[in-house]
Every structure is written in structure tokens, then in C-alpha cells.
Design a protein around this motif. Sequence first.
Motif, short mmCIF file in Angstrom:
data_model
loop_
_atom_site.label_atom_id
_atom_site.label_comp_id
_atom_site.label_asym_id
_atom_site.label_seq_id
_atom_site.Cartn_x
_atom_site.Cartn_y
_atom_site.Cartn_z
N HIS A 170 0.81 -1.21 0.00
CA HIS A 170 0.00 0.00 0.00
C HIS A 170 0.84 1.26 0.00
O HIS A 170 0.32 2.37 -0.13
CB HIS A 170 -0.99 -0.01 1.18
N ARG B 39 3.42 1.56 -2.19
CA ARG B 39 4.09 1.65 -3.49
C ARG B 39 3.23 2.37 -4.53
O ARG B 39 2.02 2.18 -4.56
CB ARG B 39 4.42 0.25 -4.02
N PRO B 40 3.85 3.18 -5.37
CA PRO B 40 3.09 3.93 -6.39
C PRO B 40 2.77 3.05 -7.59
O PRO B 40 3.05 3.38 -8.73
CB PRO B 40 4.06 5.05 -6.78
N VAL B 41 2.19 1.89 -7.29
CA VAL B 41 1.98 0.86 -8.30
C VAL B 41 0.55 0.37 -8.18
O VAL B 41 0.04 0.24 -7.08
CB VAL B 41 2.95 -0.31 -8.02
N ASN B 42 -0.11 0.13 -9.31
CA ASN B 42 -1.42 -0.50 -9.25
C ASN B 42 -1.45 -1.69 -10.19
O ASN B 42 -0.74 -1.72 -11.19
CB ASN B 42 -2.54 0.48 -9.58
N THR B 43 -2.28 -2.65 -9.83
CA THR B 43 -2.31 -3.91 -10.56
C THR B 43 -3.70 -4.16 -11.13
O THR B 43 -4.69 -3.92 -10.45
CB THR B 43 -1.93 -5.07 -9.62
N GLY C 19 -9.25 3.32 -4.24
CA GLY C 19 -7.85 3.76 -4.08
C GLY C 19 -7.75 5.25 -3.80
O GLY C 19 -6.94 5.68 -2.98
N ARG D 61 -10.11 1.01 -12.22
CA ARG D 61 -9.80 1.07 -10.79
C ARG D 61 -8.31 1.27 -10.57
O ARG D 61 -7.89 1.93 -9.61
CB ARG D 61 -10.27 -0.22 -10.11
N ALA D 62 -7.50 0.71 -11.46
CA ALA D 62 -6.05 0.88 -11.34
C ALA D 62 -5.61 2.23 -11.93
O ALA D 62 -4.84 2.96 -11.31
CB ALA D 62 -5.33 -0.27 -12.03
N ASN E 280 -5.86 5.90 -10.20
CA ASN E 280 -4.90 6.31 -9.18
C ASN E 280 -3.65 6.96 -9.77
O ASN E 280 -2.77 7.38 -9.03
CB ASN E 280 -4.49 5.10 -8.35
N PRO F 81 -0.98 5.63 -11.23
CA PRO F 81 0.24 5.05 -10.67
C PRO F 81 1.44 5.34 -11.57
O PRO F 81 1.26 5.61 -12.77
CB PRO F 81 -0.06 3.55 -10.66
#
Lengths: 382, 307
Positions: free
Chosen positions: A84, A86-90, A110, A155-156, A159, A161
Motif C-alpha cells: 500500500h 508503493r506507487p503501483v497498481n495492478t 484507491g 480502478r487501477a 490512481n 500510478p
Amino acid sequence: MARLAQEFIARGADLELVGIRKEFPGFTAIENLDLHIPAGEFFALLGPSGCGKTTTLRLVAGLDEPTKGKILIGGKDVTATKPHERPVNTVFQSYALFPHMSVLENVAFGLKQRKIEDPMTKAVAALELVELGHLAQRRPQQLSGGQQQRVALARALVNRPSLLLLDEPLGALDLKLRRQMQIELKAIQMEVGLTFLHVTHDQEEAMDMADTVAVMNKGRIEQMGAPEKLYDRPHTVFVSKFLGQSNLFVGEVAESNGTSISINVSGNKITVPTERAEKHTGTIAVGVRPEKANFHEVEPSVQPGVNLIGPGEIIDIRFTGVSNQYLIEVPGVGEVTVFAQNVGKSPVTELGAKVWVSWKVEHTFGLSDLPANSATESISVI
Amino acid sequence: MAFAAFGHGGGGGAAAPATPTKKSKVALFLLLPGLIYLGLFFMTPLISLIITSLEVPDGSGVMGSYAYGFAIENYGKVVTEFWPQISHSFGYALIATVAALLISYPLAYFIGVKARRFPLIQGLMLTLVIAPFFISFLLRTFAWKQIFSNDSVAVQFLQQVGILGPHDYLVGTPFMVIFGLTYNFIPFMTLPLYSILERLDIRLLEAGSDLYATPATTFRKITLPLTAPGIISGTLLTFIPIAGDYVNASGDFLGGTKTAMIGNVVESRFLVLNDYPTASALSVLLMGVILLLVGFYAKRSGTEDLL
């Protein structure tokens, strides 16, 4: 929609994996992985199941911890941070949409966690980007697979990312929908300029969408490069098999001059340009793509710059729409596959016909290793 | 009140097969054994109980001899007379249910989620949860009485470290009764929680953390709502029997005169004093209140369809 896309531009960050090793109880998923993905690139990790590609993705997302090595996103070491942070989304393979929330709440989740202003407006905008604005109030389980996939993407993406991870997100879709989503996904990536790390076992998908493809096998990267280069010049048997189809021939190097080397396969001479061969001495494997080969019913004269083998016999013909796939048994050489496009009348459509196979020397490639059963073989893996 | 609620439900059930189609006749035929069973073994005693609860002394002066009447005031009398026991029943049930939930949830989470990759540990722990059922719960409750008896090592220790005063004991206190209730009903809380946690999709929790939610937020916003059906069935399976329990609170086991619950009053009125109307009125009252509470709870949880 355009405004939302604008906000993403130049926000992508580069990803660097340094000496990554991941061991699970009883086996090593990743041996020693070094990888650099420049910002804004669409990067595909391609490999069969169990090759370590999903593990790599989970390490980047922070869902698993590497046994050894460092992960840097945008130059910052994030190895020790929690997912949570990390500036990463999956975009998960299963989509993992929250069933107890509406589509809109899923997309806003998010944003709300990071206390971003006006999460609902931004979530609606993201849903419009994937053309699902009208389904915002539905529950995820009321949507079709393709729609769920797009919700997961929204949804990813919402954010913004630095890095978007895609874990075989198109795997569950039918062929037609998959093609459509591939095009949309690529368009969105171009539009928002994010760094995409896409994990897939579908070679066509990887070649079609990615700027750079890394072929992974048994926890290592076998070869990495632009899709065209990988396809034209595979370095290993695995890559030549996994990325498209290949006819492979194994033989002792018989002749070698400055520009080309020739091998002898049961009396057939096959020549490969020196700069297209990984190995220049001893027993080597050379190959050619089935669509680069032709066959002839009348024995052609030997010409310089053309490899010719035969005669052989057509033992199977498969009609696939745009092309016919001919399987030709050449005594002493093995089975050779030739693709011929269905332009007008096909050259030969009879089983059992006696034919010669030829292709240009410049289309031949030499590999660094040998097929598992060292006998000459034609490998057709899709 | 309870009768009205039940009557409504029964009427609804009878109305459904009345549609004049061939299908409904088959359905009615198939329902028949169940309906006969319910009529004989549930409706008849219930109606008899309600009639008894409205009876008045027949004036003969003989103990346990009552005449038919319509003494609604019986209910008012039991509420004023037995208010402490009624509040014990629901108060203890509430505390014990919450305590059982707080103990069972982490336990069930461990068995159903954390131990998922180790089926052996999972099976062993589940067996341990159910193992107490192999011994009569009366015996087990009695064993606790021995363990915490007035001259036991446990009580002496607690007195020495000053948690208990020199003349304070455990048996007979509300604490001991709630302890016994919690202990006896933990499996009924753990099993429904386990069955829902075992099916919890871990990938959703990973998605939560991927979307910037801390572990605590992920638990609150994802795990908890997704396991709510287990929490609801678990709390109902514990709260309802605890409210009617009379073993733990009785003087023979962990309770005393000050800890009596409705069940203890019903027991003594029925079996010792032969005061059937009072006992019946209390029983009907208990049932009615539980029905109301459960109905309200289920509606508030918004999960009627999950029950």
C-alpha cells in the motif's frame, strides 16, 4: 476523458530490478533477474505458466518479498515497502473486484484511501475513459467478463500510478473480446503515457501490444527486445518455439567463410549468414519461420542465397482461413512446416505430392543451443 | 406478540400452495410431512404454552392446580417480579456473545485463512474446536467449577496477587457465569465464521493493499463486510441459546442466587413450585423478545437474504 488522459502524461516512472532472486519452499521461482523498463514503455513479460513471470509482477507490486535483490521505481528503492506504500497498481488476472461494492465504489476505493479530493468525480471520469459510465451503480458480478476487466483497469488507472501492472488481464476473455481489449488497452497506454508491465503467456498479445518483450523461461529472461527483432532473430530454441513457430534443423558446421556458415543435415546443405548465427562451430541448430519457406512441385535449380531441401512428401494440409499449413516429411531431415497464403489458387493441395522446400538464406537464423531431443525436428508451438 | 409474529409466518406458508395449479398440489403433498411435524411438535406445544401462560389459580388451593382464564396480567407480573433475571439473561447473552466473537474471529481467521496452505494444521485445529463436544457439556461446566472452586489453586493465586479480595470468590459471580457461557458456545461461533473465512478470496485483500489500504483498513472495508454473513449466523447461534441457558447460571454449576437467568426461574417455577402460568409466561416472553431482537438485528444488518 481527454482531460483525464492529459493529467497522466509523463507521470510514468521507470522500473529497475537488480539481482532479484525469489525462493519458495522447495523451488526457486526466479534465479537472478536484472531488468530495466524505461518510463512510459509498454513492456511485456512473456512466458509459459510457471516461468516466474507472475512472481516477478507480485514482487514489483509488493505482494511477495524477494529473497535477494532490489526493486527501484523511479529511482527509489521500494524493496522494503509494503504494497500500500508503493506507487503501483495492478490489474489482476481474476480482476479481484470487491463484490460488496458498486462499480463506482470499486473505482473510487484507491482514491479514498489516499484521501484524494473529489474521489467520486474522478472515478466517474475513469469509468467514462473505459466507456462504462452508465454501469457505475451496478455490482461487479452483474457485469460481463469484458466489462469487469475494464472496471479493473479503471480502478487501477484512476490512481495515476507510476507503474501499471497487468497480470494476464485478458486471459479470461474470448478471442474476439480479447482482440478488442488489446486495441483499447494499447490506445489507453499511448494516451496516458504510463509505464505498463504486462505479464502474459499469449505471444501474439505480447508482440501486438508491447514496445519491448522479454521472454522468460524457468526463472530467467531468455531474450529481450523489440517484438520484430525477437521474431526475426530468436537466440534460443525456447524463444524460437515460444514466439511463433519454427522449423529447426540440427547439423555439423561443414563450411564457413567470412559471411556465412553452412551445416550438413543428412546431405542437405543449409546456409545461415554468420551475423545471424549465435554459434559458429560444432553441432548447431538453425531455423526458419514456416511463412518464409516455399515449396515446389518441380525441383528448382540450386541458386546462391537460397536454401533448398528435398524432395519430401506432403503428409498433412491444414486450412486455417488466411493460409494453408503444409506439413512436409523430408527423409533424413524430418518434418517441415510451410505456410502458404491463400492468394488465388493454392500452389498444391494434394496430400502425398512430392515437393522441394526452399527459403532465402537471409531468413535463416542460428541458435545458441540445441533442441532437447537433438534429432532434427520441426517444432510447432503456438 | 410472539404468537402474532408466528401466526403471520404460518399464514404466509399456508397461502403459497393455495394457487390452483397442478404443480402446487405436488408441492403441498411434498410439504405435508413437514407441516404435520411442525403442527404436532411445534404448534401444539406452543399453543398449549400460551394457553397455560394465561391461566389463573383454580381456587382449590391445591399446588399446581390451575383453571383456564385470560389473565394477560400474568405477563405484567412476571416482568416486574423477574426483571433482574430477564436483564441477566439478555445482558449475559450480549456480553458472552461479544466475547465469543472476539475470541472466535481471530481463531477462525487463523484456521480458515492463515492455515490454508497447511491442511494438516487446519484439520487438527478444527478437530480441537469440535473436540469438547465429545464430552457432555454438563461435565465440562462442572470441571470449570472445580477449577475455580473457592479453595482452588487458581482462586488462591488470584487472591494472593490481589485481583480478588481475601473473601472474594469466583463461583457464583456474573463473571463466572459469563465465562462459562462464552466457553460453552465458542464452537457455535467459530464454525460459521470458519466456513465463511475459509472461502474468503485472498486476492481481494491483495487488491485492497494494492489500492493503498493499510492492513487495518483492508480488514475493516473488505474482510469484515465479506464475512458479515458468518458473523451474523455465529452471533445468532450463540445469542439465542445463551439467552435461554439455565445450566451455567444455576447454583449447581457456575452461578448462584444473584446470577439467575430466565431459564433458572422457568426451571424452578415449572419443576419445583409447579407455578405453570408464571413459567409459561416467562417462556413465551423470552421467545418473543428473542424473535424481536433477531428480526431487528437481521434487518439492521441488511442481510436477510444471507441468513
